[in-house]
Design a protein around this motif. Structure first.
Motif, PDB file in Angstrom:
ATOM      1  N   PHE A 176       3.105   2.406   3.018  1.00 51.36           N
ATOM      2  CA  PHE A 176       2.320   2.505   4.245  1.00 51.36           C
ATOM      3  C   PHE A 176       1.926   1.101   4.683  1.00 51.36           C
ATOM      4  O   PHE A 176       1.520   0.277   3.852  1.00 51.36           O
ATOM      5  N   ILE A 177       2.056   0.817   5.970  1.00 52.39           N
ATOM      6  CA  ILE A 177       1.699  -0.501   6.491  1.00 52.39           C
ATOM      7  C   ILE A 177       0.571  -0.325   7.516  1.00 52.39           C
ATOM      8  O   ILE A 177       0.783   0.254   8.591  1.00 52.39           O
ATOM      9  N   PRO A 178      -0.638  -0.775   7.180  1.00 59.12           N
ATOM     10  CA  PRO A 178      -1.793  -0.468   8.032  1.00 59.12           C
ATOM     11  C   PRO A 178      -1.742  -1.109   9.413  1.00 59.12           C
ATOM     12  O   PRO A 178      -2.403  -0.635  10.342  1.00 59.12           O
ATOM     13  N   GLU A 179      -0.973  -2.182   9.580  1.00 58.42           N
ATOM     14  CA  GLU A 179      -0.923  -2.864  10.882  1.00 58.42           C
ATOM     15  C   GLU A 179      -0.115  -2.092  11.927  1.00 58.42           C
ATOM     16  O   GLU A 179      -0.208  -2.377  13.129  1.00 58.42           O
ATOM     17  N   MET A 216       0.855  -1.183   0.000  1.00 57.86           N
ATOM     18  CA  MET A 216       0.000   0.000   0.000  1.00 57.86           C
ATOM     19  C   MET A 216       0.896   1.240   0.000  1.00 57.86           C
ATOM     20  O   MET A 216       1.877   1.286   0.750  1.00 57.86           O
ATOM     21  N   GLU A 217       0.572   2.204  -0.861  1.00 56.86           N
ATOM     22  CA  GLU A 217       1.425   3.384  -0.901  1.00 56.86           C
ATOM     23  C   GLU A 217       0.666   4.635  -1.324  1.00 56.86           C
ATOM     24  O   GLU A 217      -0.437   4.559  -1.878  1.00 56.86           O
ATOM     25  N   CYS A 218       1.284   5.782  -1.027  1.00 57.81           N
ATOM     26  CA  CYS A 218       0.778   7.091  -1.431  1.00 57.81           C
ATOM     27  C   CYS A 218       1.961   7.906  -1.915  1.00 57.81           C
ATOM     28  O   CYS A 218       2.968   8.006  -1.193  1.00 57.81           O
ATOM     29  N   ASN A 219       1.875   8.489  -3.069  1.00 54.66           N
ATOM     30  CA  ASN A 219       2.997   9.262  -3.642  1.00 54.66           C
ATOM     31  C   ASN A 219       4.290   8.453  -3.650  1.00 54.66           C
ATOM     32  O   ASN A 219       5.370   8.993  -3.453  1.00 54.66           O
ATOM     33  N   GLY A 220       4.164   7.146  -3.788  1.00 51.00           N
ATOM     34  CA  GLY A 220       5.358   6.308  -3.768  1.00 51.00           C
ATOM     35  C   GLY A 220       5.888   6.050  -2.368  1.00 51.00           C
ATOM     36  O   GLY A 220       6.981   5.504  -2.211  1.00 51.00           O
ATOM     37  N   CYS A 221       5.143   6.434  -1.346  1.00 52.50           N
ATOM     38  CA  CYS A 221       5.561   6.235   0.046  1.00 52.50           C
ATOM     39  C   CYS A 221       4.826   5.021   0.606  1.00 52.50           C
ATOM     40  O   CYS A 221       3.587   4.998   0.646  1.00 52.50           O
ATOM     41  N   GLU A 250       0.429  11.465  14.870  1.00 49.69           N
ATOM     42  CA  GLU A 250      -0.497  12.215  14.001  1.00 49.69           C
ATOM     43  C   GLU A 250       0.199  12.904  12.834  1.00 49.69           C
ATOM     44  O   GLU A 250      -0.458  13.354  11.897  1.00 49.69           O
ATOM     45  N   GLU A 251       1.518  13.043  12.916  1.00 49.54           N
ATOM     46  CA  GLU A 251       2.239  13.645  11.781  1.00 49.54           C
ATOM     47  C   GLU A 251       2.955  12.578  10.942  1.00 49.54           C
ATOM     48  O   GLU A 251       3.701  12.907  10.032  1.00 49.54           O
ATOM     49  N   TYR A 252       2.795  11.341  11.329  1.00 49.39           N
ATOM     50  CA  TYR A 252       3.378  10.210  10.574  1.00 49.39           C
ATOM     51  C   TYR A 252       4.909  10.310  10.471  1.00 49.39           C
ATOM     52  O   TYR A 252       5.496  10.002   9.448  1.00 49.39           O
ATOM     53  N   GLU A 295      -7.771   4.805   9.297  1.00 48.00           N
ATOM     54  CA  GLU A 295      -7.624   6.199   9.742  1.00 48.00           C
ATOM     55  C   GLU A 295      -6.194   6.687   9.489  1.00 48.00           C
ATOM     56  O   GLU A 295      -5.973   7.808   9.005  1.00 48.00           O
ATOM     57  N   ALA A 296      -5.237   5.825   9.804  1.00 51.32           N
ATOM     58  CA  ALA A 296      -3.839   6.190   9.606  1.00 51.32           C
ATOM     59  C   ALA A 296      -3.512   6.309   8.116  1.00 51.32           C
ATOM     60  O   ALA A 296      -2.792   7.225   7.702  1.00 51.32           O
ATOM     61  N   ARG A 297      -4.036   5.406   7.318  1.00 49.28           N
ATOM     62  CA  ARG A 297      -3.753   5.458   5.885  1.00 49.28           C
ATOM     63  C   ARG A 297      -4.233   6.777   5.288  1.00 49.28           C
ATOM     64  O   ARG A 297      -3.524   7.426   4.522  1.00 49.28           O
ATOM     65  N   ALA A 298      -5.431   7.183   5.695  1.00 47.57           N
ATOM     66  CA  ALA A 298      -5.974   8.437   5.160  1.00 47.57           C
ATOM     67  C   ALA A 298      -5.100   9.623   5.577  1.00 47.57           C
ATOM     68  O   ALA A 298      -4.796  10.505   4.767  1.00 47.57           O
TER      69      ALA A 298
END
Lengths: 148, 133
Positions: free
Chosen positions: A8-11, A1-6, A16-18, A127-130
């Motif tokens: 993300f691991i949902p587990e 799973m990724e956003c902008n090539g970053c 709050e700023e990641y 929630e974190a993924r968003a």
């Protein structure tokens, strides 16, 4: 799973700023690392220093210090904890934080009020993924794993 | 190497940077923020006191396009990194008129305090280390 090539691991659990991720281990300790967003912002990481094992770190007191060619700062801490150990592999080879950020944990800590209470303060799952994607897009961060 | 260098043991203390360098010497304008960030992340209480030409780094717009080296990160980003790490930024009030900087309208939001020289004097005598750039 990724956003902008970053990646993300949902587990995992995130602030709050990641900036950091937290993973609950089988022995109920927590490992802490940098997100793909953070390692990209930092650039090639040259040095990592962890607080001495046995040291208590209240929320707001960093667990480690990171230095790259263009960035220096804390690995922030949101948990009342004791430092159990630093990851010797990462201490010896800090660029693991760039190349494998979700396996290269920085410090293992013991939450003084238990792991459940510590993790409740963090975000996870959808929630974190968003939030993670929102930050990547808002700050226009495109992740790179092999920074110069 | 024993590996001891990988662990931090510092006790809380106070370090003051007196920042006199400004946009006429950009190569001197990144390190105080970088080192300040390292110290702050080691629990040190870090104050940067901008005086003489250093006050220009706290003037709106000046640090936005300033770099210490070609292709490097903007000085304003170093300033923001230091702020995020917990560094406190003081602007020397008596130095402002000489650079025609208006205390009310010209200072960037990252500055924490506009301080008199007596504040710097108190910081110097009460701190553990004073470093000048």
């Amino acid at each position: 799973m990724e956003c902008n090539g970053c990646e993300f691991i949902p587990e995992l659990y995130y602030d709050e700023e990641y900036q950091i991720w937290v993973r609950r281990e089988d022995d109920d300790t927590l490992t802490v690392g940098m997100t793909d967003l953070s390692q990209t912002i930092a650039g090639k990481i040259l040095n990592v220093r962890v607080r001495r094992p046995g040291t208590r770190r209240p929320p707001g007191k960093p667990v480690a210090t990171i230095e790259s060619g263009k960035w220096a700062g804390p690995v922030p801490n949101f948990i009342d904890c004791n430092i159990v150990e630093g990851n010797q592999e990462v201490l010896d080879n800090p660029t693991l934080l760039n190349t494998d950020p979700y396996n290269a944990w920085i410090a293992r800590v013991e939450a003084l009020n238990g792991p459940e209470a510590a993790l409740e303060q963090l975000v996870t799952g959808e929630e974190a993924r968003a939030g993670y994607c929102e930050r990547a897009q808002a700050d226009d961060i495109h992740c790179q794993r092999n920074p110069s | 190497m024993s590996g001891e260098e990988h662990y931090v043991d510092t006790e809380e203390g106070t370090v003051v940077f007196i920042m006199t360098s400004g946009p006429s010497t950009p190569t001197r304008c990144a390190t105080p923020f970088y080192l300040g960030s390292v110290l702050a992340s080691m629990d040190v209480d870090v104050h940067i006191f901008f005086t003489m030409e250093g006050v220009r780094l706290m003037e709106r717009g000046v640090a936005d396009d300033l770099v210490a080296m070609e292709g490097g990160k903007k000085i304003i980003e170093f300033i923001r990194d230091a702020k995020r790490a917990g560094v406190k930024l003081h602007v020397c009030q008596p130095a402002l008129p000489g650079y025609r900087i208006d205390e009310q309208s010209d200072i960037i939001e990252e500055a924490d305090y506009v301080s008199r020289a007596s504040v710097l004097a108190d910081l110097i005598v009460s701190s553990d280390k004073v470093i000048t750039f």
